[in-house]
Enzyme design. Structure first.
Site, PDB file in Angstrom:
ATOM      1  N   CYS A 109       0.820  -1.216   0.000  1.00  7.11           N
ATOM      2  CA  CYS A 109       0.000   0.000   0.000  1.00  7.11           C
ATOM      3  C   CYS A 109       0.855   1.268   0.000  1.00  7.11           C
ATOM      4  O   CYS A 109       0.317   2.368  -0.032  1.00  7.11           O
ATOM      5  CB  CYS A 109      -0.930  -0.003   1.211  1.00  7.11           C
ATOM      6  SG  CYS A 109      -0.077  -0.237   2.776  1.00  7.11           S
ATOM      7  N   ARG A 147       9.225  -9.944   0.895  1.00 12.90           N
ATOM      8  CA  ARG A 147       9.740  -9.828   2.269  1.00 12.90           C
ATOM      9  C   ARG A 147      10.979 -10.679   2.447  1.00 12.90           C
ATOM     10  O   ARG A 147      10.994 -11.847   2.064  1.00 12.90           O
ATOM     11  CB  ARG A 147       8.676 -10.289   3.264  1.00 12.90           C
ATOM     12  CG  ARG A 147       7.515  -9.350   3.230  1.00 12.90           C
ATOM     13  CD  ARG A 147       6.559  -9.537   4.353  1.00 12.90           C
ATOM     14  NE  ARG A 147       5.602  -8.432   4.250  1.00 12.90           N
ATOM     15  CZ  ARG A 147       4.628  -8.196   5.084  1.00 12.90           C
ATOM     16  NH1 ARG A 147       4.468  -8.961   6.132  1.00 12.90           N
ATOM     17  NH2 ARG A 147       3.832  -7.163   4.919  1.00 12.90           N
ATOM     18  N   GLU A 156      12.084 -12.369   4.957  1.00 11.29           N
ATOM     19  CA  GLU A 156      11.477 -12.773   6.227  1.00 11.29           C
ATOM     20  C   GLU A 156      12.502 -13.030   7.327  1.00 11.29           C
ATOM     21  O   GLU A 156      13.416 -13.829   7.160  1.00 11.29           O
ATOM     22  CB  GLU A 156      10.624 -14.026   6.025  1.00 11.29           C
ATOM     23  CG  GLU A 156       9.261 -13.742   5.441  1.00 11.29           C
ATOM     24  CD  GLU A 156       8.298 -13.092   6.433  1.00 11.29           C
ATOM     25  OE1 GLU A 156       8.716 -12.775   7.560  1.00 11.29           O
ATOM     26  OE2 GLU A 156       7.131 -12.891   6.037  1.00 11.29           O
ATOM     27  N   ARG A 178       5.338 -19.117   4.548  1.00  5.29           N
ATOM     28  CA  ARG A 178       6.123 -17.903   4.787  1.00  5.29           C
ATOM     29  C   ARG A 178       7.118 -17.771   3.650  1.00  5.29           C
ATOM     30  O   ARG A 178       8.024 -18.571   3.498  1.00  5.29           O
ATOM     31  CB  ARG A 178       6.827 -17.948   6.138  1.00  5.29           C
ATOM     32  CG  ARG A 178       7.334 -16.561   6.491  1.00  5.29           C
ATOM     33  CD  ARG A 178       8.125 -16.480   7.752  1.00  5.29           C
ATOM     34  NE  ARG A 178       7.332 -16.602   8.948  1.00  5.29           N
ATOM     35  CZ  ARG A 178       7.707 -17.330   9.997  1.00  5.29           C
ATOM     36  NH1 ARG A 178       8.827 -18.003   9.975  1.00  5.29           N
ATOM     37  NH2 ARG A 178       6.955 -17.379  11.069  1.00  5.29           N
ATOM     38  N   GLU A 191      -4.341  -6.044  -1.919  1.00  2.77           N
ATOM     39  CA  GLU A 191      -4.184  -4.993  -0.914  1.00  2.77           C
ATOM     40  C   GLU A 191      -5.353  -4.032  -1.073  1.00  2.77           C
ATOM     41  O   GLU A 191      -5.592  -3.505  -2.155  1.00  2.77           O
ATOM     42  CB  GLU A 191      -2.827  -4.299  -1.105  1.00  2.77           C
ATOM     43  CG  GLU A 191      -2.578  -3.141  -0.155  1.00  2.77           C
ATOM     44  CD  GLU A 191      -2.266  -3.568   1.288  1.00  2.77           C
ATOM     45  OE1 GLU A 191      -2.094  -4.780   1.539  1.00  2.77           O
ATOM     46  OE2 GLU A 191      -2.217  -2.680   2.149  1.00  2.77           O
ATOM     47  N   ASP A 208      -6.611  -9.088  13.120  1.00  2.00           N
ATOM     48  CA  ASP A 208      -6.110 -10.177  12.285  1.00  2.00           C
ATOM     49  C   ASP A 208      -7.208 -11.208  12.127  1.00  2.00           C
ATOM     50  O   ASP A 208      -8.039 -11.386  13.027  1.00  2.00           O
ATOM     51  CB  ASP A 208      -4.934 -10.889  12.982  1.00  2.00           C
ATOM     52  CG  ASP A 208      -3.614 -10.182  12.730  1.00  2.00           C
ATOM     53  OD1 ASP A 208      -3.614  -9.150  12.018  1.00  2.00           O
ATOM     54  OD2 ASP A 208      -2.594 -10.662  13.253  1.00  2.00           O
ATOM     55  N   GLU A 265      -2.225 -16.529  10.592  1.00  2.00           N
ATOM     56  CA  GLU A 265      -2.822 -15.268  10.141  1.00  2.00           C
ATOM     57  C   GLU A 265      -2.974 -15.308   8.629  1.00  2.00           C
ATOM     58  O   GLU A 265      -2.007 -15.566   7.912  1.00  2.00           O
ATOM     59  CB  GLU A 265      -1.930 -14.080  10.531  1.00  2.00           C
ATOM     60  CG  GLU A 265      -2.580 -12.760  10.174  1.00  2.00           C
ATOM     61  CD  GLU A 265      -1.600 -11.625   9.906  1.00  2.00           C
ATOM     62  OE1 GLU A 265      -0.454 -11.691  10.396  1.00  2.00           O
ATOM     63  OE2 GLU A 265      -1.997 -10.690   9.204  1.00  2.00           O
ATOM     64  N   ASN A 285      -5.589  -9.288   7.444  1.00  6.63           N
ATOM     65  CA  ASN A 285      -5.700  -8.282   8.496  1.00  6.63           C
ATOM     66  C   ASN A 285      -6.402  -7.059   7.934  1.00  6.63           C
ATOM     67  O   ASN A 285      -6.517  -6.904   6.718  1.00  6.63           O
ATOM     68  CB  ASN A 285      -4.316  -7.936   9.080  1.00  6.63           C
ATOM     69  CG  ASN A 285      -3.405  -7.281   8.074  1.00  6.63           C
ATOM     70  OD1 ASN A 285      -3.835  -6.511   7.216  1.00  6.63           O
ATOM     71  ND2 ASN A 285      -2.110  -7.569   8.161  1.00  6.63           N
ATOM     72  N   CYS A 315      -5.829   0.119   5.687  1.00  7.53           N
ATOM     73  CA  CYS A 315      -5.517  -0.857   4.645  1.00  7.53           C
ATOM     74  C   CYS A 315      -5.783  -2.257   5.167  1.00  7.53           C
ATOM     75  O   CYS A 315      -5.833  -2.491   6.377  1.00  7.53           O
ATOM     76  CB  CYS A 315      -4.086  -0.721   4.154  1.00  7.53           C
ATOM     77  SG  CYS A 315      -2.854  -1.352   5.281  1.00  7.53           S
ATOM     78  N   ARG A 328      -1.393 -18.191   1.725  1.00  2.00           N
ATOM     79  CA  ARG A 328      -1.825 -18.692   3.035  1.00  2.00           C
ATOM     80  C   ARG A 328      -3.285 -19.127   3.014  1.00  2.00           C
ATOM     81  O   ARG A 328      -3.670 -20.049   3.722  1.00  2.00           O
ATOM     82  CB  ARG A 328      -1.610 -17.621   4.105  1.00  2.00           C
ATOM     83  CG  ARG A 328      -0.146 -17.442   4.427  1.00  2.00           C
ATOM     84  CD  ARG A 328       0.002 -16.499   5.586  1.00  2.00           C
ATOM     85  NE  ARG A 328       1.378 -16.468   6.031  1.00  2.00           N
ATOM     86  CZ  ARG A 328       1.770 -15.930   7.181  1.00  2.00           C
ATOM     87  NH1 ARG A 328       0.884 -15.403   8.000  1.00  2.00           N
ATOM     88  NH2 ARG A 328       3.029 -15.938   7.524  1.00  2.00           N
TER      89      ARG A 328
HETATM   90  N1  SER Z   1      -0.151  -3.474   4.149  1.00  2.00           N
HETATM   91  C1  SER Z   1      -0.605  -4.257   5.266  1.00  2.00           C
HETATM   92  C2  SER Z   1       0.482  -5.180   5.753  1.00  2.00           C
HETATM   93  O1  SER Z   1       1.559  -5.136   5.236  1.00  2.00           O
HETATM   94  C3  SER Z   1      -1.826  -5.043   4.885  1.00  2.00           C
HETATM   95  O2  SER Z   1      -1.571  -5.860   3.794  1.00  2.00           O
HETATM   96  O3  SER Z   1       0.246  -5.956   6.636  1.00  2.00           O
HETATM   97 ZN    ZN Z   2      -1.221  -1.810   3.770  1.00  7.24          ZN
END
Ligand code: SER
Ligand code: ZN
Length: 508
Positions: free
Chosen positions: A311, A341, A343, A352, A360, A421, A438, A441, A467, A474
């Site tokens: 976002c 990511r 991670e 993961r 998003e 979440d 999770e 969210n 957001c 997942r």
């Molecule tokens: N941008 C938020 C996050 O990274 C929702 O996707 O968790």
């Molecule tokens: Zn976001």
């Protein structure tokens, strides 16, 4: 034993600086300058200061080419602010009278004392010395004139305060708000290894996978379900958000402070000329290896991060703009992942990942609309998960992830919860008390991003953003963990959509 948390009760500053004059003083000018400074600085310094907390002049001397001053202060009008005021006042007063200006400031010493109990010694940029003293902690900073004018000392002080709080970092909050009924276990294996064995996916690189058939089918079915049953009924419209995030935007979002170790970065080549790379390309040919350590020398410094939250560009869309809250809220979604990511907790199967897809969902508007939108999103997610997909799920109020992404540990809560979440139960892992994953969210950010991205409203009304994200891999993982690989056992709505897709291209 619980460690005591440091509380800063006061901040004291002591700054010594030389104000260099534009020319040498002649005759009685030295005296006149000194007289002016002694008589007018105290009132100039005390503007806006609390009573008895005015910056105090500790030392003031005027010689041929400079005025040397040492100022002590508390938090409110800080000593370096007083030095800047002294410079301005001198130029304004003596310019017309003596044709005299101030050429520059040399900061000779900059001391900050944090007063309080149990303060922790922390690293601070530009600190050349630190000492634990009876009253607290004292830092000597190495800052220059331009630092004074760009609020560097103030940010160093804030950083110290932040680091003290960080230590006592708010414990992860996790309060279950709602849970679906317990559903009988009908499949008890980990879908991860099976996905690989059955050829639904293939590993490309650690944390990065090919999504083959029929994995991609299932992913798209769930994705479309989120678009059709979560986002669209609330009036969200599709956009495509950029997927290279300039460092400046990552900085405004807080990511460079909060998660620098969890992002991936992109560099531009050192030149547009292919010839510039000749030494490198020759080496690749001769050694027949990619040699990243050599390539690095032919690249510029990083310019972008890859999207982490997805976002990031949404807030930048409105940066510096003036909004009109009489218009309806902005509601958009982006399904053009990937997000990336690095991670911290390591990679795990299709759960993961380094590269993952998500829709998003982003929103902006009046506080009550943003809060309402977030709550409705959660309801919609829970409804498809519980009813349409027949999964065992729950929602929980949690520590806002977006604050952690921005490296902020302060409690920002208002009377509206920040983040919920949605978690799915993974039967193969056993314990119903702990084994939840999770999968989505939804947040409100209050006015934080509006502030950090400098977004205005025409009448100065408060604007909020929010957001919501979901890890589609997942969703697939949790869906298979619940229903298994036999399509006959799947919920009817998924079976119906499944039939409309082409069969797998891979035979395993
Ligand atoms: N941008 C938020 C996050 O990274 C929702 O996707 O968790
Ligand atoms: Zn976001």
């Amino acid at each position: 034993m619980e460690e005591k948390q440091g509380v800063v009760k006061d901040v004291r500053l002591r700054v010594s600086a030389d104000l260099h004059l534009s020319r040498e003083l002649r005759g009685d000018e030295v005296e006149k300058v000194a007289e002016y400074a002694v008589s007018s600085f105290p009132s100039i310094f005390s503007r806006g200061a609390l009573k008895d907390e005015e910056p105090r002049i500790n030392e003031l001397t005027v010689s041929g080419e400079k005025l040397s001053i040492t100022v002590e202060s508390g938090r409110r009008v800080r000593a370096h602010e007083a030095v800047k005021r002294a410079r301005k006042a001198l130029s304004e007063e003596l310019g017309p009278k003596m044709g005299l200006g101030v050429r520059g400031i040399s900061v000779k010493s900059f001391e900050v004392t944090f007063i309080g109990d149990c303060l922790r010694e922390v690293k601070l940029p530009f600190a050349k010395k630190v000492e634990k003293i009876k009253e607290g902690m004292k830092y000597w900073l190495d800052v220059n004139e331009s630092d004074l004018y760009s609020q560097v000392p103030d940010r160093i002080i804030s950083l110290f305060l932040e680091k003290q709080e960080e230590h006592a970092a708010a414990r992860e909050v996790h309060k279950i708000v709602w849970r679906s009924s317990e559903k009988p276990v009908k499949y008890a294996a980990d879908p991860g290894p099976l996905l690989d064995e059955e050829g639904w996916v293939k590993r490309f690189y650690p944390g990065i996978w090919y999504y083959l058939q029929p994995y991609a089918n299932l992913l798209r079915i769930l994705e479309n379900m989120i678009v059709e049953k979560v986002a669209k009924p609330l009036g969200f419209q599709e956009v495509v958000l950029p997927k290279l995030i300039p460092l400046e935007v990552a900085k405004k979002k807080g990511h460079l402070a909060g998660i620098p170790s969890e992002m991936l970065y992109v560099c531009e080549p050192g030149s547009r000329e292919v010839s510039y790379f000749e030494d490198y390309t020759d080496l690749v040919k001769v050694l027949n290896e990619p040699r990243p350590e050599v390539l690095k020398q032919f690249l510029k410094e990083p310019v972008f991060t890859l999207p982490y939250a997805q976002c990031e560009p949404f807030y930048e869309l409105f940066a510096g703009e003036t909004l009109n809250l009489d218009n309806p809220p902005v509601k958009l979604y982006d399904r053009s992942g990937f997000s990336f990511r690095h991670e911290a907790g390591g990679l795990r199967s299709l759960e993961r990942l380094t590269a993952f897809t998500r829709i998003e969902i982003v929103y902006l508007g009046r506080p009550e609309d943003v809060a309402e939108t977030r709550d409705r999103l959660i309801e919609n997610y829970l409804s498809i998960l519980d009813k349409t997909l027949d999964m065992e799920v729950r929602s929980a109020e949690v520590t806002p992830v977006w604050m952690a992404h921005a490296g902020v540990v302060k409690d920002v809560s208002r009377n509206v919860s920040a983040t919920f979440d949605i978690e799915a139960y993974l039967p193969f892992r056993g314990d119903r008390e702990s084994e939840w994953l999770e999968i989505a969210n939804a947040s409100v950010h209050y006015d934080k991003y509006v502030d950090w991205f400098n977004i205005k409203e025409r009448k100065g009304r408060e604007v909020w953003t929010g957001c919501s994200g979901n890890g589609l891999e997942r969703w697939v993982y949790a869906f298979l963990a619940r229903h298994g690989f036999n399509v006959e056992n799947w919920p009817v709505e998924v079976k119906r959509l499944w039939a409309s897709y082409k069969p797998p291209i891979m035979d395993t």
